[in-house]
Design an enzyme around this catalytic site. Sequence first.
Site, short mmCIF file in Angstrom:
data_model
loop_
_atom_site.label_atom_id
_atom_site.label_comp_id
_atom_site.label_asym_id
_atom_site.label_seq_id
_atom_site.Cartn_x
_atom_site.Cartn_y
_atom_site.Cartn_z
CB SER A 1 24.62 -2.39 77.88
OG SER A 1 24.57 -1.72 76.78
CG ASN B 1 29.52 -4.67 79.08
OD1 ASN B 1 30.33 -4.33 78.41
ND2 ASN B 1 28.22 -4.23 78.83
CG HIS C 1 25.01 -7.31 75.39
ND1 HIS C 1 26.06 -7.44 76.20
CD2 HIS C 1 24.74 -6.01 74.84
CE1 HIS C 1 26.32 -6.29 76.29
NE2 HIS C 1 25.71 -5.40 75.57
#
Length: 290
Positions: free
Chosen positions: A123, A195, A144
């Site tokens: 991540s 993210n 990812h």
Amino acid sequence: MKFEDIRNICVVGAGNMGHQIALQAAICGYKVKCSDVNAETLKKADDFVNSYLPGRVEKGRLTAEQAKQARGNIRFVDSLQEAAGDADFVIEAATEVLSLKRKIFADLDRIAPAHCILATNSSAIVSSKIADATQRQDKVVNMHFFNPALVMKLVEVVKGPHVSDETADLTMELSKVMQKVPVLLKKEVDGFLLNRIFAAISKEASWLLEMGVADVEDIDNACVYGAGHPMGPFRLNDLTGLDLSYIMRMEKFRDTGNPADLPNPRLVEHYMKGEYGEKTGKGWYDYTKK
Ligand code: NAD
């Protein structure tokens, strides 16, 4: 390597992400071996496949024949040697610890055929922090997936400075054949695309909670009913795992030494109590009551 040469896929780690990435690849026609060091996790992953596939047939998403083929395509094994020995493409989805990943990649470099691409599903760890543990840096790349990997369409492919065009192209292509929507990051950046965006939302949500402006549920509801998000940041965190968030924040703090990167006190409190979210029955929400 030509794209058609990718037939055997190895997934390292059969946890939250690994078993679903492996199953998705098997459904899409690849021969998959998924390894883990934990016998219980391997058994749970295998049981999941046995219960998931008939459910897909019942819902009309797969034919009985497709489900049978997918079941035949996937095996869970306890040996990395067995899983990666004949792999054309490896997707590593083991625990988010840099030293562990470097060790796994050094082992994979020894075990996997020379043409094999070694991707990490990390991540947060950019592949340039792992690639030099191998002799094939041009073939080490970030790939990812998002949680749950059987459902979420996005895959972020990160082309670090060491990654060859061929590796990036093949990883994008494989993502598409695995029925995902890949996006290419042309350079390495902390947190990748989504993210980073989520981190900004999550930081603000934590601040609002810390300041006592609103409760977890109302902050989540604001995001769901006002911004159309499928779930709020706290609910999402319960799904992805508070342990993962804690580890990622600590890794970042170790990297930067900036106290602002430390996990917030409430996250630390949950982590210390072993409240990791859905998987432990409690996190920001209590699932034992519902
Ligand atoms: P997890 O803890 O559920 O699974 C990790 C698995 O790795 C465990 O089953 C563990 O036994 C296994 N493992 C540890 N050492 C190993 C080794 N040497 N060989 C084989 N297996 C080994 O964690 P997860 O949530 O599935 O995360 C795995 C990776 O995926 C991490 O890098 C994480 O950053 C990334 N990721 C997680 C999410 C998420 O939402 N959970 C989303 C995207 C990416």
